[in-house]
Design a protein around this motif. Structure first.
Motif, short mmCIF file in Angstrom:
data_model
loop_
_atom_site.label_atom_id
_atom_site.label_comp_id
_atom_site.label_asym_id
_atom_site.label_seq_id
_atom_site.Cartn_x
_atom_site.Cartn_y
_atom_site.Cartn_z
N LEU A 1 59.41 13.00 41.04
CA LEU A 1 58.88 13.46 39.76
C LEU A 1 59.98 13.55 38.70
N GLU A 2 61.13 14.05 39.08
CA GLU A 2 62.21 14.18 38.11
C GLU A 2 62.70 12.83 37.61
N LYS A 3 62.46 11.77 38.40
CA LYS A 3 62.84 10.43 37.97
C LYS A 3 61.73 9.76 37.15
N GLY A 4 60.65 10.50 36.88
CA GLY A 4 59.58 9.96 36.04
C GLY A 4 58.41 9.40 36.80
N GLY A 5 58.34 9.60 38.11
CA GLY A 5 57.24 9.09 38.90
C GLY A 5 55.96 9.89 38.71
N ARG A 6 54.87 9.35 39.25
CA ARG A 6 53.55 9.99 39.19
C ARG A 6 53.09 10.25 40.61
N VAL A 7 52.52 11.44 40.85
CA VAL A 7 52.13 11.84 42.20
C VAL A 7 50.70 12.34 42.17
N LEU A 8 49.88 11.85 43.09
CA LEU A 8 48.54 12.38 43.34
C LEU A 8 48.56 12.98 44.74
N ALA A 9 48.27 14.28 44.86
CA ALA A 9 48.25 14.97 46.15
C ALA A 9 46.92 15.69 46.28
N THR A 10 46.43 15.80 47.53
CA THR A 10 45.13 16.44 47.76
C THR A 10 45.27 17.49 48.85
N GLY A 11 44.39 18.49 48.82
CA GLY A 11 44.31 19.49 49.86
C GLY A 11 45.37 20.57 49.73
N PHE A 12 45.27 21.54 50.64
CA PHE A 12 46.20 22.67 50.61
C PHE A 12 47.62 22.24 50.87
#
Length: 412
Positions: A112-123
């Motif tokens: 994320l700090e390098k500018g990436g995009r993250v999709l995460a699901t669930g607890f």
């Protein structure tokens, strides 16, 4: 079934026959299990893996991205390697990941700090993200919830979305924007972190095979990962606990049964061989302890038992018998005062502290609170008095005669 003589000739004929029967039974059971038992249910609740085609798998979503021209690939190596080569063009999908490792959380933060995009699901997907504000859902439901749009961002305009939330998000940071909720609980949120962008779902249901085409779930998925131009997409499989290989397709219940059969076979072989096998030579005799080792062991025993008075009792009884034998009274039972009187009459030159030391030893007998150092002192005093009496006996000095007989056995 007769066992051939060339098969394990070191075994007895009956043992070879038993071993062959065990091998045959194990093979028959493995084959019967593989043919008769049904395959595992692909619709069981499992991780939304891109390798699974059941309703909870994610194979359809992955193939859809491939056919739509998205540059997507599965990631099965450690996340730290992905973080090292990540950049603004990197998009990572974490569908129901499971990890508690700090290095995985650091890798997501670096992406994320390098500018990436993250999709995460669930607890666990929420726990992987910076902030870690995901929390277990307060209510449990087995029916899908129609999410209500809340935000003003394009993600909230994805349309009608259905989901069974498995977690919720504790909103406290003003930078976190709730895009959809279920009964007032956040179900889809997004926020910026560093130069990167985070999207979190309360469940992976919208991207699963059985729900991807329901209502506008597909729109939510595509809007969450963003446009494909200039991006490279990674679907993480490293946190699903499996790495696919050629042998992965040979697994399953038949392989487990074969492993159990081989384990049972090994036990049977060990039992059949060892039940008639003994040592080839006699065991060496145990090494006897040296006297000093015996004394150390005896001292340790007294110390652990707290029996300091017992040691004084043994030393006192030995001194009493020896002293009375020197005085010709060895058959009589006397207390400390009487023994001191007899010894004093026979040995007038005995130590002046004889009477006091014998009385102190007698008083120490039965005293459970006796300190080991005091017990040692009393034992040494008794040993010293005995040595002095023996020395006077050998010299014949300081000995008063009784009946004209000297203690060295010569007639007076």
């Amino acid at each position: 079934m007769k066992a051939p003589s060339w098969f394990l000739p070191s075994l007895d004929a009956k043992d070879r026959k038993l071993l062959l029967w065990a091998v045959g039974v194990a093979i028959v059971l493995a084959v019967a299990t593989g043919l008769l038992l049904p395959n595992s249910d692909e619709n069981d609740n499992g991780p939304p893996s891109t390798y699974l085609s059941g309703k909870h798998g994610a194979l359809a979503a992955y193939e859809l991205l491939e056919r739509a021209g998205y540059p997507v690939e599965r990631w099965e190596r450690p996340l730290s390697e992905l973080a090292a080569e990540a950049g603004p063009q990197t998009v990572v999908i974490f569908a129901q990941p499971f990890t508690r490792e700090a290095e995985d959380m650091k890798a997501v933060r670096d992406i994320l700090e390098k500018g990436g995009r993250v999709l995460a699901t669930g607890f666990w997907g929420g726990s992987l993200l910076p902030g870690q504000n995901a929390a277990p859902g307060s209510t449990f439901s087995f029916t899908a919830c129609k999410l209500q749009p809340q935000g003003l961002d394009p993600l909230a305009g994805s349309g009608e979305v259905w989901m069974i939330p498995e977690a919720t998000w504790q909103v406290g940071n003003p930078g976190v924007r709730v895009q959809y909720d279920c009964a007032g609980a956040p179900a889809v949120i997004e926020y910026e972190w560093g130069a990167g962008h985070v999207v979190w779902w309360a469940s992976s249901m919208p991207l699963e095979n059985g729900s991807l085409t329901r209502a506008q779930n597909l729109n939510l998925f595509l809007n969450s990962i963003g446009p494909s131009a200039g991006k490279h997409f990674y679907w993480d499989e490293s946190l699903h606990g499996e790495i696919r290989s050629t042998w992965s397709y040979a697994g399953g219940l038949p392989l487990h049964m074969l492993q159990i059969g081989l384990a049972v076979l090994a036990v049977l072989v060990l039992f059949s061989f060892s039940r008639r096998s003994g040592p080839v030579r006699e065991l060496p005799p145990p090494v006897r302890a040296t006297p000093i080792e015996f004394l150390e062991a005896l001292g340790s025993l007294y110390k652990s038992a707290g029996a300091a008075s017992t040691a004084v009792s043994v030393a006192w009884e030995r001194f009493r018998r020896h002293a009375l034998w020197l005085c010709g009274r060895h058959m009589q039972r006397m207390d400390a005062a009487e023994v001191a009187g007899v010894v004093r009459r026979r040995f007038p030159q005995a130590d002046e502290a004889l009477e006091a030391d014998l009385l102190a030893c007698e008083a120490a007998i039965g005293n459970e609170a006796l300190h080991p150092k005091e017990a040692l002192r009393l034992v040494q005093l008794l040993a010293g008095h005995a040595a002095k009496l023996d020395a006077m006996t050998r010299r014949g000095s300081g000995v008063s005669g009784m009946g004209g007989v000297r203690l060295d056995g010569a007639s007076g």
